[in-house]
Design a protein around this motif. Structure first.
Motif, short mmCIF file in Angstrom:
data_model
loop_
_atom_site.label_atom_id
_atom_site.label_comp_id
_atom_site.label_asym_id
_atom_site.label_seq_id
_atom_site.Cartn_x
_atom_site.Cartn_y
_atom_site.Cartn_z
N VAL A 143 -41.88 -71.32 -62.19
CA VAL A 143 -43.12 -71.34 -62.80
C VAL A 143 -43.53 -71.58 -62.15
CG1 VAL A 143 -44.31 -72.62 -64.86
CG2 VAL A 143 -42.73 -71.17 -65.36
N ARG A 144 -45.03 -71.66 -61.28
CA ARG A 144 -46.38 -72.24 -60.76
C ARG A 144 -46.87 -73.14 -61.11
NH1 ARG A 144 -44.92 -66.55 -59.92
NH2 ARG A 144 -46.05 -65.95 -61.13
N CYS A 145 -46.90 -74.00 -60.77
CA CYS A 145 -47.63 -75.38 -61.55
C CYS A 145 -47.66 -76.37 -60.70
CB CYS A 145 -47.04 -75.58 -63.34
SG CYS A 145 -47.84 -77.15 -63.81
N ASP A 146 -49.07 -77.34 -60.73
CA ASP A 146 -49.06 -78.54 -59.94
C ASP A 146 -49.77 -79.58 -60.72
OD1 ASP A 146 -49.12 -77.09 -57.22
OD2 ASP A 146 -50.78 -75.67 -58.13
N ASN A 147 -49.56 -79.39 -62.05
CA ASN A 147 -49.61 -79.79 -62.76
C ASN A 147 -47.82 -81.15 -63.02
OD1 ASN A 147 -50.46 -81.99 -64.86
ND2 ASN A 147 -51.98 -80.57 -66.15
N PRO A 148 -48.34 -82.38 -62.36
CA PRO A 148 -47.40 -83.18 -63.26
C PRO A 148 -46.64 -83.66 -64.58
CG PRO A 148 -48.81 -84.74 -61.94
CD PRO A 148 -49.21 -83.03 -62.10
N GLN A 149 -47.56 -83.02 -65.36
CA GLN A 149 -46.92 -83.07 -66.67
C GLN A 149 -46.13 -82.26 -67.50
OE1 GLN A 149 -50.68 -85.54 -68.33
NE2 GLN A 149 -51.86 -83.80 -67.16
N PHE A 150 -45.93 -81.39 -67.23
CA PHE A 150 -45.64 -80.15 -67.00
C PHE A 150 -44.38 -79.21 -66.23
CE2 PHE A 150 -50.32 -80.21 -68.65
CZ PHE A 150 -50.28 -80.27 -70.36
N LEU A 151 -44.33 -80.40 -65.44
CA LEU A 151 -43.11 -79.81 -64.53
C LEU A 151 -42.27 -79.73 -64.37
CD1 LEU A 151 -44.61 -81.98 -61.16
CD2 LEU A 151 -44.83 -79.68 -61.37
N ALA A 152 -41.08 -79.15 -64.17
CA ALA A 152 -39.39 -79.37 -64.68
C ALA A 152 -38.64 -79.89 -64.45
CB ALA A 152 -38.34 -77.93 -63.75
N ARG A 153 -39.05 -81.42 -64.10
CA ARG A 153 -38.54 -82.69 -64.41
C ARG A 153 -38.44 -83.12 -64.71
NH1 ARG A 153 -41.07 -86.88 -64.36
NH2 ARG A 153 -38.99 -87.70 -64.11
N ASN A 154 -39.60 -83.12 -65.98
CA ASN A 154 -39.55 -84.00 -67.24
C ASN A 154 -38.85 -83.31 -68.25
OD1 ASN A 154 -42.30 -84.84 -66.19
ND2 ASN A 154 -43.66 -83.05 -66.27
N ALA A 155 -38.23 -81.75 -67.83
CA ALA A 155 -37.21 -81.72 -69.37
C ALA A 155 -36.52 -82.10 -69.05
CB ALA A 155 -36.57 -80.43 -69.34
N ILE A 156 -35.41 -83.21 -68.04
CA ILE A 156 -34.71 -83.86 -68.03
C ILE A 156 -34.80 -85.50 -68.10
CG2 ILE A 156 -33.51 -82.08 -67.24
CD1 ILE A 156 -32.93 -83.42 -64.56
N ASP A 157 -35.67 -86.18 -68.11
CA ASP A 157 -36.11 -87.40 -67.76
C ASP A 157 -36.03 -88.37 -68.35
OD1 ASP A 157 -38.37 -87.20 -69.44
OD2 ASP A 157 -39.59 -86.98 -68.71
N GLY A 158 -35.16 -87.66 -69.85
CA GLY A 158 -34.69 -88.58 -70.76
C GLY A 158 -35.22 -89.54 -72.02
N VAL A 159 -37.02 -88.73 -71.96
CA VAL A 159 -38.29 -88.57 -72.86
C VAL A 159 -38.32 -87.61 -73.95
CG1 VAL A 159 -40.39 -89.21 -73.40
CG2 VAL A 159 -39.19 -90.24 -71.40
N PHE A 160 -37.97 -87.37 -75.23
CA PHE A 160 -37.79 -86.76 -76.48
C PHE A 160 -38.97 -86.52 -77.26
CE2 PHE A 160 -34.00 -89.19 -76.63
CZ PHE A 160 -34.81 -89.42 -78.26
N GLU A 161 -39.44 -87.30 -77.00
CA GLU A 161 -41.30 -87.52 -77.91
C GLU A 161 -41.71 -85.59 -77.93
OE1 GLU A 161 -43.57 -88.68 -80.58
OE2 GLU A 161 -42.15 -89.84 -79.61
N THR A 162 -42.02 -85.15 -78.49
CA THR A 162 -42.10 -84.18 -78.85
C THR A 162 -43.43 -83.39 -79.90
OG1 THR A 162 -40.80 -83.61 -80.95
CG2 THR A 162 -39.86 -83.19 -79.72
#
Length: 301
Positions: A143-162
């Motif tokens: 996925v091409r995305c420049d917004n850091p709020q939606f990057l792939a790394r966010n899915a493994i950062d330990g924060v699971f607020e949905t």
């Protein structure tokens, strides 16, 4: 009773400016702490060094990040201090103020036997195309995305607020309306995977969700996951598969309007024998994966 000191890898932490000027340094065998007084500036970086890679490490470079168990495969790892929009995915406490504390330590052999989330890495970074990671686990996407709020790394950062989307603690992986989107989690070595846990983002009506996704394991297994419109944990058995990576693709949106997102992916399991560690070259998950042999799993708990 006297404590036993075991000779282990020499570890080092440095704080450097963007031009390479040293601001702080600490070195120690087995375990090193970062206790620096000063304010970070744009361009600053924390540099981790290890004399004898690969090493399994417990790492927390700032009080605003969770501890992660990681595999370092090179002698150095550089973490750029986030500023501006980059900081939105980390929270207001992370890297703020004038007193900073963190640590890195070699993982004890007894800890390696524990059952845990093998996918978590709060220090994961988005890398330029063609760059190989040196710290695992690592999240990769097309996925091409420049917004850091939606990057792939966010899915493994330990924060699971949905419940919402946007800045911390609501950062997530978003697909930017890309229909062939995929997400791959690389472990950097073979691990024993028992259970997959998914937390879908549910900021309705802004969001929609995925009805299904194709799960691909590095051992060749492919499974279609049936998903529900909930932010609660959805769990799928993996049967103790020995894998180096897994990936989600063929994400089917439930509704055309709305923005689906993944708040967190967890892979529960344990390490294989440390002697089996090997650095894996990232392999792209092809968009046109064959459906042949897929089995459907709709038994999310």
């Amino acid at each position: 009773m006297t404590s036993q000191v075991v000779e282990m890898a020499e570890l080092g932490l440095e704080v450097r400016t963007g031009t390479g000027i040293l601001r702080w340094r600490g070195n120690r065998a087995d375990e090193v702490t970062l206790g620096w007084r000063g304010s970070y500036a744009p361009g600053d970086q924390i540099v981790l060094s290890c004399a004898a890679p690969p090493q399994m490490l417990a790492m927390c470079l700032d009080r605003g990040l969770s501890e992660s168990v990681v595999l370092l495969t090179d002698r150095t790892f550089t973490f750029m201090i986030p500023f501006g929009d980059e900081r939105k995915a980390y929270g207001p406490r992370a890297f703020a103020g004038e007193r900073h504390w963190g640590y890195v330590r070699v993982l004890d052999e007894r800890e390696r036997e524990s059952w845990r989330n093998l996918a978590e890495n709060s220090h994961d970074l988005s890398l330029p195309s063609g760059s190989a990671p040196v710290l695992y686990p690592h999240a990769v996407t097309n996925v091409r995305c420049d917004n850091p709020q939606f990057l792939a790394r966010n899915a493994i950062d330990g924060v699971f607020e949905t419940g919402r989307h946007g800045s911390w603690p609501h950062e997530s992986w978003g697909i930017n309306d890309q229909r062939d989107a995929w997400l791959k989690i690389e472990f950097g070595r073979s691990v024993i995977a028992d259970e997959l846990r998914l937390y879908l983002r549910t900021d309705f009506p802004h969001d929609t969700w995925w009805r299904s996704a194709l799960l691909t394991l590095s051992d060749g297994q492919q499974v279609t996951l049936r998903l529900a419109a909930t932010g609660l944990r959805q769990t799928f058995p993996l049967g103790g598969a020995r894998i180096a990576w897994l990936a989600l693709s063929q994400l089917e949106k439930a509704e055309e309007h709305g923005f689906p997102g993944l708040s967190q992916i967890m892979v529960m399991g344990r390490e294989t024998d440390p002697g089996s560690w090997s650095v894996r070259d990232p392999r792209r998950v092809e968009d046109d994966q064959a459906d042949t042999g897929d089995t459907e799993r709709s038994d999310a708990k």
